[in-house]
Write a protein that holds these residues in place. Structure first.
Motif, short mmCIF file in Angstrom:
data_model
loop_
_atom_site.label_atom_id
_atom_site.label_comp_id
_atom_site.label_asym_id
_atom_site.label_seq_id
_atom_site.Cartn_x
_atom_site.Cartn_y
_atom_site.Cartn_z
N SER A 107 0.84 -1.20 0.00
CA SER A 107 0.00 0.00 0.00
C SER A 107 0.87 1.25 0.00
O SER A 107 2.05 1.23 0.35
CB SER A 107 -0.91 0.00 1.23
N ALA A 108 0.25 2.35 -0.38
CA ALA A 108 0.95 3.64 -0.37
C ALA A 108 1.36 4.02 1.05
O ALA A 108 2.41 4.65 1.25
CB ALA A 108 0.07 4.72 -0.99
N THR A 132 2.20 5.25 -6.39
CA THR A 132 0.78 5.03 -6.71
C THR A 132 0.56 5.11 -8.22
O THR A 132 -0.25 4.35 -8.76
CB THR A 132 -0.13 6.03 -5.98
N GLN A 181 1.81 1.83 -9.58
CA GLN A 181 0.84 0.77 -9.26
C GLN A 181 -0.29 0.76 -10.27
O GLN A 181 -0.66 -0.28 -10.80
CB GLN A 181 0.24 1.01 -7.87
#
Length: 121
Positions: free
Chosen positions: A46-47, A72, A75
């Motif tokens: 996750s960020a 992000t 991703q």
């Protein structure tokens, strides 16, 4: 599925490193360190985890924000490539079924439908 996962992770790694190195908000030394750190590939995290790792490395707030932003974006790009690849593979699989018969075998139809069986005539 393993192929799609490998494509996504490889795309994530290469896209993240490329984005970090071309980002003017990130210094050359930090970009090099990030490139070395993810050289063997990175996990899909996750960020928030990326932000925590940047803060643990004691990077300033602007650099941390830039790294999280770049991650992000990488991703999203890698997920798009993975989904596109999955769609193309599904389309290829569908195209390979064109020569399959469309009707059930005649013997099976007689067993299932009593009106078509010889004993009902």
């Amino acid at each position: 599925m393993a192929l799609i996962g490998a494509i996504v992770l490889t795309g994530l790694t290469s896209s993240f490193v490329t984005t970090i190195q071309s980002d003017q908000r990130i210094g050359a030394e930090v970009a090099t360190q990030v490139g070395v750190a993810v050289e063997n590939g990175i996990d899909f995290v996750s960020a928030d985890q990326v932000q925590a790792a940047a803060e643990k490395a004691e990077l300033d707030q602007a650099t941390t924000a830039a790294i999280v932003d770049d991650y992000t974006k990488a991703q999203l790009r890698s997920l798009k490539v993975g989904l596109l690849t999955a769609a193309l593979l599904a389309l290829l699989a569908l195209m390979s079924t064109r020569e399959l018969p469309h009707d059930p075998p005649a013997g099976r139809r007689k067993e299932e439908d009593p009106e078509l069986s010889p004993s009902s005539a």
